[in-house]
Design a protein around this motif. Structure first.
Motif, PDB file in Angstrom:
ATOM      1  N   SER A 274     121.996  62.668  27.812  1.00 49.77           N
ATOM      2  CA  SER A 274     121.022  61.607  28.054  1.00 49.77           C
ATOM      3  C   SER A 274     120.442  61.076  26.749  1.00 49.77           C
ATOM      4  CB  SER A 274     119.909  62.099  28.984  1.00 49.77           C
ATOM      5  OG  SER A 274     119.213  63.186  28.411  1.00 49.77           O
TER       6      SER A 274
ATOM      7  N   THR B 133     128.728  54.105  31.017  1.00 52.00           N
ATOM      8  CA  THR B 133     128.390  52.690  31.113  1.00 52.00           C
ATOM      9  C   THR B 133     128.900  52.175  32.447  1.00 52.00           C
ATOM     10  OG1 THR B 133     128.617  52.427  28.721  1.00 52.00           O
ATOM     11  CG2 THR B 133     128.674  50.429  30.046  1.00 52.00           C
ATOM     12  N   THR B 134     128.038  51.543  33.211  1.00 48.26           N
ATOM     13  CA  THR B 134     128.441  51.022  34.519  1.00 48.26           C
ATOM     14  C   THR B 134     129.337  49.818  34.336  1.00 48.26           C
ATOM     15  OG1 THR B 134     126.403  51.802  35.523  1.00 48.26           O
ATOM     16  CG2 THR B 134     127.601  50.076  36.703  1.00 48.26           C
TER      17      THR B 134
ATOM     18  N   GLU C  91     116.793  41.346  38.206  1.00 49.79           N
ATOM     19  CA  GLU C  91     116.271  41.280  36.841  1.00 49.79           C
ATOM     20  C   GLU C  91     115.436  40.020  36.647  1.00 49.79           C
ATOM     21  OE1 GLU C  91     120.045  43.509  34.694  1.00 49.79           O
ATOM     22  OE2 GLU C  91     120.167  41.376  35.123  1.00 49.79           O
TER      23      GLU C  91
ATOM     24  N   ILE D   5     120.642  53.295  27.338  1.00 51.20           N
ATOM     25  CA  ILE D   5     120.719  53.583  28.768  1.00 51.20           C
ATOM     26  C   ILE D   5     119.817  54.772  29.079  1.00 51.20           C
ATOM     27  CG2 ILE D   5     122.236  54.342  30.629  1.00 51.20           C
ATOM     28  CD1 ILE D   5     124.524  52.916  29.163  1.00 51.20           C
TER      29      ILE D   5
ATOM     30  N   LYS E 242     114.381  45.945  26.904  1.00 52.47           N
ATOM     31  CA  LYS E 242     114.562  44.648  27.563  1.00 52.47           C
ATOM     32  C   LYS E 242     113.950  43.536  26.718  1.00 52.47           C
ATOM     33  CE  LYS E 242     114.392  46.457  32.305  1.00 52.47           C
ATOM     34  NZ  LYS E 242     113.630  46.492  33.559  1.00 52.47           N
TER      35      LYS E 242
ATOM     36  N   TYR F  10     119.085  48.823  33.320  1.00 50.89           N
ATOM     37  CA  TYR F  10     119.305  50.170  32.800  1.00 50.89           C
ATOM     38  C   TYR F  10     118.459  50.456  31.563  1.00 50.89           C
ATOM     39  CZ  TYR F  10     123.270  50.016  35.952  1.00 50.89           C
ATOM     40  OH  TYR F  10     124.066  49.900  37.074  1.00 50.89           O
TER      41      TYR F  10
ATOM     42  N   LEU G 288     118.768  57.771  31.322  1.00 48.07           N
ATOM     43  CA  LEU G 288     119.207  58.718  32.351  1.00 48.07           C
ATOM     44  C   LEU G 288     118.075  59.707  32.596  1.00 48.07           C
ATOM     45  CD1 LEU G 288     122.872  59.519  31.233  1.00 48.07           C
ATOM     46  CD2 LEU G 288     122.174  58.143  33.190  1.00 48.07           C
TER      47      LEU G 288
ATOM     48  N   ARG H  39     121.030  57.254  25.349  1.00 46.89           N
ATOM     49  CA  ARG H  39     119.808  56.478  25.092  1.00 46.89           C
ATOM     50  C   ARG H  39     119.776  56.006  23.644  1.00 46.89           C
ATOM     51  NH1 ARG H  39     114.129  57.022  27.958  1.00 46.89           N
ATOM     52  NH2 ARG H  39     113.071  55.302  26.933  1.00 46.89           N
TER      53      ARG H  39
ATOM     54  N   LYS I 241     119.683  62.738  37.455  1.00 44.41           N
ATOM     55  CA  LYS I 241     120.957  62.018  37.340  1.00 44.41           C
ATOM     56  C   LYS I 241     122.090  62.937  36.873  1.00 44.41           C
ATOM     57  CE  LYS I 241     119.512  57.788  38.306  1.00 44.41           C
ATOM     58  NZ  LYS I 241     120.038  57.004  39.446  1.00 44.41           N
TER      59      LYS I 241
ATOM     60  N   ASN J 271     122.920  42.230  35.446  1.00 45.16           N
ATOM     61  CA  ASN J 271     123.025  43.616  35.921  1.00 45.16           C
ATOM     62  C   ASN J 271     123.193  44.630  34.794  1.00 45.16           C
ATOM     63  OD1 ASN J 271     123.034  42.651  38.709  1.00 45.16           O
ATOM     64  ND2 ASN J 271     125.120  41.964  38.296  1.00 45.16           N
ATOM     65  N   VAL J 272     122.505  44.365  33.684  1.00 46.10           N
ATOM     66  CA  VAL J 272     122.514  45.336  32.586  1.00 46.10           C
ATOM     67  C   VAL J 272     121.099  45.670  32.139  1.00 46.10           C
ATOM     68  CG1 VAL J 272     122.840  43.551  30.811  1.00 46.10           C
ATOM     69  CG2 VAL J 272     123.495  45.906  30.324  1.00 46.10           C
TER      70      VAL J 272
END
Length: 287
Positions: free
Chosen positions: A12, A71-72, A247, A21, A224, A218, A23, A16, A27, A214-215
């Motif tokens: 994690s 990564t999704t 978002e 990201i 952001k 996370y 977690l 990060r 998770k 859609n990013v």
């Protein structure tokens, strides 16, 4: 479950630090599921063994594989539909009017995964731009694995069945064995490069439209804000920003206003949003 608390903490903290990201505890099952195939490929009997090796060896390639796995990369052609309807019905007509001097459109598909979004946008350019116009689509992602697939532009029958209209398949793809490949005409206008949204961006041109969907969900609020600040610097003054449906820039970057476009919304720099026609689409503004 084979991951210990310290092993989960290592993973994690790695994702990060390198990809921003988040977690949270709880998770562990996700990490286990995502890293199991990677562990097997590397000859480890368990994910725990694989992570312990990564901790001991500190190998950049192993770390990259961990980040790639976590990564999704969920994507499909014309995903969620409405943003692409807004492109056809509102954004492109405006750009065609405003860019008549240069007759060029440049779009960035950020966190593009295996390329379906970038190629969807390219198909829209092919179908809607007048003759004599040119376009450039730049797709970026943190994962080198999905970027290689995107660059090849080759998709399985299952992948093209997800969201791609039959007319677009026939018009813009060629059959290659059991797969479908995006036509060379489109691929020559689409390029892909690795980019970590959570780090400083390399030199890039300004864009008429930016898709970064859609990013942000996370990332934490500080990340952001930093990402939107960097994105804003690359958006042309009258450009358009599309985020995922969950978002928003509201409460994060007040230089953007939300503009309602049919059954979805987009974001524009405040000066451009103020000039947008209030009917029938309207300007939502801050909330």
């Amino acid at each position: 479950m084979t991951l210990s608390a310290s092993e989960f903490a290592y993973v994690s903290q790695l994702v990060r630090r390198e990809a921003a990201i988040v977690l949270e505890p709880g998770k562990e099952y996700l990490v286990e599921a995502r890293l199991t195939p990677v562990a097997r490929q590397c000859g480890a009997a368990t994910v725990s063994e694989f992570v312990m090796r990564a901790q001991q060896k500190l190998d950049p390639e192993t770390q990259r594989r961990i980040i790639d796995a976590l990564t999704t990369n969920e994507t499909s052609f014309f995903r969620d539909g409405e943003p692409f309807a807004a492109m056809t019905n509102l954004v492109l007509p405006e750009l065609i009017s405003n860019r008549s001097a240069t007759r060029q459109v440049r779009i960035w598909s950020a966190a593009c995964s295996s390329g379906q979004e970038a190629y969807t946008l390219a198909m829209q350019m092919e179908d809607n731009l007048p003759g004599g116009w040119t376009y450039e689509i730049v797709g970026t992602d943190i994962s080198t694995e999905v970027l290689a697939k995107a660059e090849a532009g080759k998709f399985s029958q299952l992948e093209v069945n997800r969201g791609l209209p039959a007319t677009s398949l026939v018009k813009h793809f060629e059959r290659v064995g059991a797969h479908w490949q995006v036509s060379q005409k489109i691929r020559r206008n689409v390029s892909f490069k690795r980019l970590n949204l959570a780090s400083s961006f390399p030199p890039m041109p300004h864009f008429d439209v930016i898709f970064i969907r859609n990013v942000l969900i996370y990332f934490d609020v500080a990340t952001k804000r930093a990402v939107l600040n960097r994105v804003r610097a690359l958006l042309k003054p009258d450009g358009w920003l599309f985020l995922g449906s969950a978002e928003t820039t509201i409460g994060i970057d007040e230089q953007f206003d939300r503009v309602v476009t049919g059954r979805t919304s987009a974001y524009r720099l405040r000066s451009a949003a103020a000039k947008s026609a209030p009917t029938p689409l309207g300007v939502a503004g801050k909330r």
